[in-house]
Scaffold this motif. Structure first.
Motif, short mmCIF file in Angstrom:
data_model
loop_
_atom_site.label_atom_id
_atom_site.label_comp_id
_atom_site.label_asym_id
_atom_site.label_seq_id
_atom_site.Cartn_x
_atom_site.Cartn_y
_atom_site.Cartn_z
N ALA A 17 0.84 -1.19 0.00
CA ALA A 17 0.00 0.00 0.00
C ALA A 17 0.87 1.24 0.00
CB ALA A 17 -0.92 0.01 1.23
N GLY A 18 0.34 2.30 -0.57
CA GLY A 18 1.05 3.57 -0.63
C GLY A 18 0.31 4.52 -1.54
N PHE A 19 1.05 5.46 -2.10
CA PHE A 19 0.43 6.53 -2.85
C PHE A 19 1.05 6.64 -4.24
CE2 PHE A 19 0.28 7.30 1.67
CZ PHE A 19 -1.07 7.52 1.87
N ARG A 20 0.23 7.00 -5.18
CA ARG A 20 0.62 7.04 -6.58
C ARG A 20 1.90 7.85 -6.79
NH1 ARG A 20 -2.42 5.97 -11.00
NH2 ARG A 20 -4.31 5.93 -9.72
N PRO A 24 6.19 2.21 -2.24
CA PRO A 24 5.19 1.70 -1.28
C PRO A 24 5.59 1.99 0.16
CG PRO A 24 5.72 0.04 -2.94
CD PRO A 24 6.72 1.15 -3.11
N VAL A 25 4.59 2.30 0.96
CA VAL A 25 4.82 2.49 2.40
C VAL A 25 4.83 1.14 3.11
CG1 VAL A 25 3.93 3.61 4.48
CG2 VAL A 25 3.71 4.75 2.26
N LEU A 26 3.96 0.24 2.67
CA LEU A 26 3.90 -1.13 3.17
C LEU A 26 4.10 -2.07 1.99
CD1 LEU A 26 0.70 -0.83 5.41
CD2 LEU A 26 3.07 -0.89 6.23
N LYS A 49 1.82 3.23 9.85
CA LYS A 49 0.68 2.94 10.72
C LYS A 49 -0.61 3.52 10.15
CE LYS A 49 2.16 4.88 14.52
NZ LYS A 49 3.37 5.53 13.95
N THR A 50 -0.57 4.79 9.78
CA THR A 50 -1.78 5.43 9.24
C THR A 50 -2.17 4.82 7.90
OG1 THR A 50 -1.31 7.50 10.39
CG2 THR A 50 -2.80 7.61 8.51
N THR A 51 -1.18 4.51 7.07
CA THR A 51 -1.47 3.85 5.79
C THR A 51 -2.17 2.52 6.02
OG1 THR A 51 0.41 4.91 4.70
CG2 THR A 51 -0.40 2.87 3.72
N LEU A 52 -1.71 1.76 7.01
CA LEU A 52 -2.34 0.49 7.32
C LEU A 52 -3.77 0.69 7.81
CD1 LEU A 52 -2.23 -2.56 7.66
CD2 LEU A 52 -1.10 -2.21 9.88
#
Length: 271
Positions: A17-20, A24-26, A49-52
């Protein structure tokens, strides 16, 4: 299926997960949230943490992998997300990101009314949520006149009024004084729902949580609170040992059974 898996209510499998346009953050993260458990989610700023939490809430579609809700993969079409919000509610770190109505009652009633509930049913939910969070006396107060701690509680009350099975809280104790932290965590312990609380406070996590999940290196490591004694993991996550474990470690005393409170530590020391 194992007993632990059978009680899962929410989770992530091989989640990236992450942002375009950004790394990736995770990446390949896994998490299992069991029904009725109090979980502390720990990690340094920027660890994910917040991304999760946003992924678990359905607010951030995975790049790869799956978010599971009650054993089913979460879809991101409108109908699936609407159903998911009945099950899972996310409360952001800054209450001003969520409070927008003229007064407390209007704000807390927004979610229940948008479920299509009758006005009387919505009012009952609002009254219940305000009482649970200890803010009934603020019902008619304009939201802009609330203290920071009061705004935090009202934001949580808005989520509780939805009667979710899982409540995701992003740094709910940040900015509160010690008395405010103690009051809020006692309130959360009394809620009849699964609670996942993101925090930097390892002492709070050890004292309050049934399980902990540590985010670091784009992955998640999950276990019982004794995980907070793992020096290698804590170093990677830039966390310190909780004071209870650090004190007994320096004294060369055992930490089994796991000491969570001052009284637990005193019993081990013999005073």
């Amino acid at each position: 299926m194992t007993a632990g898996a059978a009680t899962e209510i929410l989770g992530a499998a091989d989640l990236t997960a992450g942002f375009r346009g950004q790394p990736p953050v995770l990446e390949g993260a896994n998490l299992t949230i069991r029904r009725g458990v109090r979980m502390a989610l720990l990690g340094p700023n920027g660890s994910g943490k917040t991304t999760l939490l946003r992924s678990l809430a359905g607010a951030l579609p995975p790049i790869r992998g799956t978010v599971r809700a009650e054993g089913r993969a979460l879809g991101h079409d409108r109908a699936s997300l609407r159903a998911h919000r009945r099950l899972v509610q996310l409360v952001l770190q800054d209450p001003d990101d969520q409070l927008f109505s003229a007064d407390v009652t209007q704000d807390v009633s927004f979610g229940p009314l948008n479920l299509g509930l009758a006005e009387a049913d919505a009012r009952s939910r609002v009254e219940e949520a305000l009482a649970l969070l200890g803010v009934t006396h603020l019902a008619e107060r304009p939201t802009h006149q609330l203290s920071y701690g009061e705004r935090k509680r009202v934001a949580i009350a808005g989520a509780v009024a939805m009667r979710p099975a899982v409540l995701l809280l992003d740094e709910p104790t940040a900015g509160l004084d010690p008395a405010g932290v103690a009051e809020l965590t006692a309130t959360l312990a009394g809620l009849d729902t699964t609670v996942v609380l993101a925090t930097h406070d390892v002492d709070l996590a050890l004292a309050w949580a049934d399980e902990v999940a540590v985010v670091g290196g784009r992955r998640v490591r999950q276990g019982d609170p004794s995980l907070l004694g793992d020096e290698e993991l804590l170093s990677v996550a830039r966390l310190r040992r909780p004071w209870q474990l650090e004190l007994l470690h320096r004294l060369g005393l055992p930490v089994d059974p796991l000491p969570r409170t001052v009284d637990d530590v005193a019993r081990v020391i013999g005073c």
